[in-house]
Motif scaffolding. Sequence first.
Motif, short mmCIF file in Angstrom:
data_model
loop_
_atom_site.label_atom_id
_atom_site.label_comp_id
_atom_site.label_asym_id
_atom_site.label_seq_id
_atom_site.Cartn_x
_atom_site.Cartn_y
_atom_site.Cartn_z
N VAL A 299 -46.80 -11.09 -5.12
CA VAL A 299 -47.64 -10.06 -4.51
C VAL A 299 -48.04 -10.43 -3.08
N GLU A 300 -48.35 -11.71 -2.88
CA GLU A 300 -48.83 -12.13 -1.56
C GLU A 300 -47.76 -12.02 -0.48
N HIS A 301 -46.52 -11.88 -0.88
CA HIS A 301 -45.41 -11.88 0.08
C HIS A 301 -44.77 -10.51 0.29
N VAL A 302 -45.41 -9.45 -0.20
CA VAL A 302 -44.84 -8.11 0.01
C VAL A 302 -45.70 -7.35 1.02
N THR A 303 -45.08 -6.90 2.08
CA THR A 303 -45.84 -6.11 3.06
C THR A 303 -45.86 -4.65 2.59
N GLU A 304 -46.73 -3.87 3.20
CA GLU A 304 -46.86 -2.45 2.82
C GLU A 304 -45.52 -1.70 2.97
N PRO A 305 -44.79 -1.83 4.11
CA PRO A 305 -43.52 -1.09 4.20
C PRO A 305 -42.52 -1.50 3.13
N GLU A 306 -42.49 -2.80 2.77
CA GLU A 306 -41.56 -3.25 1.73
C GLU A 306 -41.97 -2.67 0.37
N ARG A 307 -43.29 -2.67 0.13
CA ARG A 307 -43.79 -2.12 -1.13
C ARG A 307 -43.43 -0.64 -1.24
N LEU A 308 -43.63 0.09 -0.14
CA LEU A 308 -43.32 1.53 -0.15
C LEU A 308 -41.83 1.77 -0.35
N HIS A 309 -41.01 0.91 0.27
CA HIS A 309 -39.56 1.05 0.13
C HIS A 309 -39.15 0.91 -1.34
N GLN A 310 -39.71 -0.12 -2.00
CA GLN A 310 -39.41 -0.33 -3.42
C GLN A 310 -39.86 0.86 -4.27
N MET A 311 -41.10 1.31 -4.03
CA MET A 311 -41.64 2.43 -4.81
C MET A 311 -40.86 3.71 -4.53
N ASN A 312 -40.44 3.87 -3.30
CA ASN A 312 -39.71 5.06 -2.89
C ASN A 312 -38.39 5.20 -3.66
N ILE A 313 -37.65 4.11 -3.76
CA ILE A 313 -36.34 4.18 -4.42
C ILE A 313 -36.49 4.29 -5.95
N VAL B 281 -36.86 -3.60 -18.89
CA VAL B 281 -37.88 -4.39 -19.59
C VAL B 281 -39.03 -4.67 -18.62
N GLY B 282 -38.68 -4.74 -17.32
CA GLY B 282 -39.70 -4.89 -16.28
C GLY B 282 -40.66 -3.72 -16.23
N GLY B 283 -40.37 -2.64 -16.95
CA GLY B 283 -41.28 -1.50 -17.04
C GLY B 283 -42.19 -1.58 -18.26
N MET B 284 -41.98 -2.61 -19.09
CA MET B 284 -42.91 -2.80 -20.22
C MET B 284 -43.63 -4.15 -20.13
N MET B 285 -43.06 -5.10 -19.38
CA MET B 285 -43.72 -6.39 -19.16
C MET B 285 -43.38 -6.88 -17.76
N ALA B 286 -44.35 -7.52 -17.12
CA ALA B 286 -44.10 -7.96 -15.74
C ALA B 286 -43.78 -9.46 -15.71
N MET B 287 -42.93 -9.84 -14.77
CA MET B 287 -42.58 -11.25 -14.61
C MET B 287 -43.03 -11.71 -13.23
N PRO B 288 -43.49 -12.95 -13.11
CA PRO B 288 -43.85 -13.43 -11.78
C PRO B 288 -42.65 -13.37 -10.84
N THR B 289 -42.89 -13.13 -9.59
CA THR B 289 -41.92 -12.95 -8.49
C THR B 289 -41.20 -11.60 -8.52
N MET B 290 -41.50 -10.77 -9.54
CA MET B 290 -40.87 -9.44 -9.59
C MET B 290 -41.98 -8.37 -9.60
N SER B 291 -43.05 -8.63 -8.85
CA SER B 291 -44.25 -7.79 -8.96
C SER B 291 -44.02 -6.32 -8.59
N VAL B 292 -43.45 -6.07 -7.40
CA VAL B 292 -43.32 -4.65 -7.00
C VAL B 292 -42.24 -3.93 -7.80
N TYR B 293 -41.24 -4.68 -8.24
CA TYR B 293 -40.22 -4.07 -9.10
C TYR B 293 -40.88 -3.56 -10.38
#
Length: 320
Positions: free
Chosen positions: A126-140, A170-182
């Motif tokens: 989480v600490e390493h994702v900027t807002e534009p990167e987060r939006l890009h991930q959410m957008n796709i 499975v990332g949509g039912m449980m979260a893994m560290p380093t895959m936060s925005v996914y």
Amino acid sequence: MHKPDAMLLERARAKAEAAGYPLASPTKHRRVVLVTGASAGLGLALARRLIAEQESQQYYIVLTARESSLARFKTHGINASETVWIRSLEVTDANQRCELVAEIDKKLGGVDILVNNAGVAYRSCVEHVTEPERLHQMNINFRSPLELIRCVLPGMRARRSGKIINISSVGGMMAMPTMSVYSASKFALEGASEALYYELKPWNVSVTLVQPGFMRSDAFAKVPYTVMSAKASSDCSDPYHEHYHHMEKFIAKMMGRALATPDSVASKVTRIARSKSPPLRVYGSVDAVAFAWLRCLLPRRFYTWLLYRNLPNVRQWGQR
Ligand SMILES: NC(=O)c1ccc[n+]([C@@H]2O[C@H](COP(=O)([O-])OP(=O)(O)OC[C@H]3O[C@@H](n4cnc5c(N)ncnc54)[C@H](OP(=O)(O)O)[C@@H]3O)[C@@H](O)[C@H]2O)c1
């Protein structure tokens, strides 16, 4: 800011009409399947399976990929024909989404089965994702599938039939560290799809989430780092270095050993396409079943404790 998709869709429909596309036959009997991100991995395996059963199932198949990836279809022996369309679609582009749906509406009578498959998975804490990167991930992974759904829904409601198939994880039912925005993007997709399932039932339009776990594929090699997570993963003195180092090795190992393949998951998607009334959630692999049961059966505190204890070399994390 994009203009509302409804306006763009109307404009694209008018353009298609003006271009003289023939109106779809009111008695169309071939169902139209639209697949996003069909140039690689699961999308490509699905394309092959749909083509193999297109005559028995009477499909029109619309395979889409980004302009830069279209050439891959030919490389993989997939050629356009009257019943197999190959179209360019960058899923985040509102104009492209609306123009494609308008063309399908006019020429083929509308989309009957939409498979929202295109996706990316940023690897980042989480600490390493900027807002534009987060939006890009959410957008796709979240916003674009929903916008495409909004484009095809008026037609499905009017015909009182249709299928929406969203490829989750499975990332949509449980979260893994380093895959936060996914995980955030897939959790969001799961939430919206669950609501949509109830909203669309009255029109006989089904919504299904396919949840693959690890798939044996080279997709992991393509996982993009964010700018900061790339630095942290290669810099041994970074506080998060161990997180990336061990998680990357762990996930690569799990994907290499996974029983599920893009083709085995694609076979589940084609089964959903054939099914009369598919369920809201379909596990894509055996590990997905195991994770779902763990999550259901274990008390919450014990579940998170167990998962934390089993993270690879977790005792070394945060020791710098
Ligand atoms: N691999 C796994 O283990 C796994 C596990 C669970 C869930 N999933 C999900 O399964 C789906 C397919 O994943 P995969 O493993 O097959 O991945 P993949 O091999 O990387 O394929 C992803 C596809 O999505 C396309 N795509 C990415 N961004 C796009 C955009 N902005 N517009 C249009 N197309 C775009 C890619 O096109 P380009 O080739 O042009 O980039 C590619 O065709 C994804 O939704 C993913 O989250 C995968």
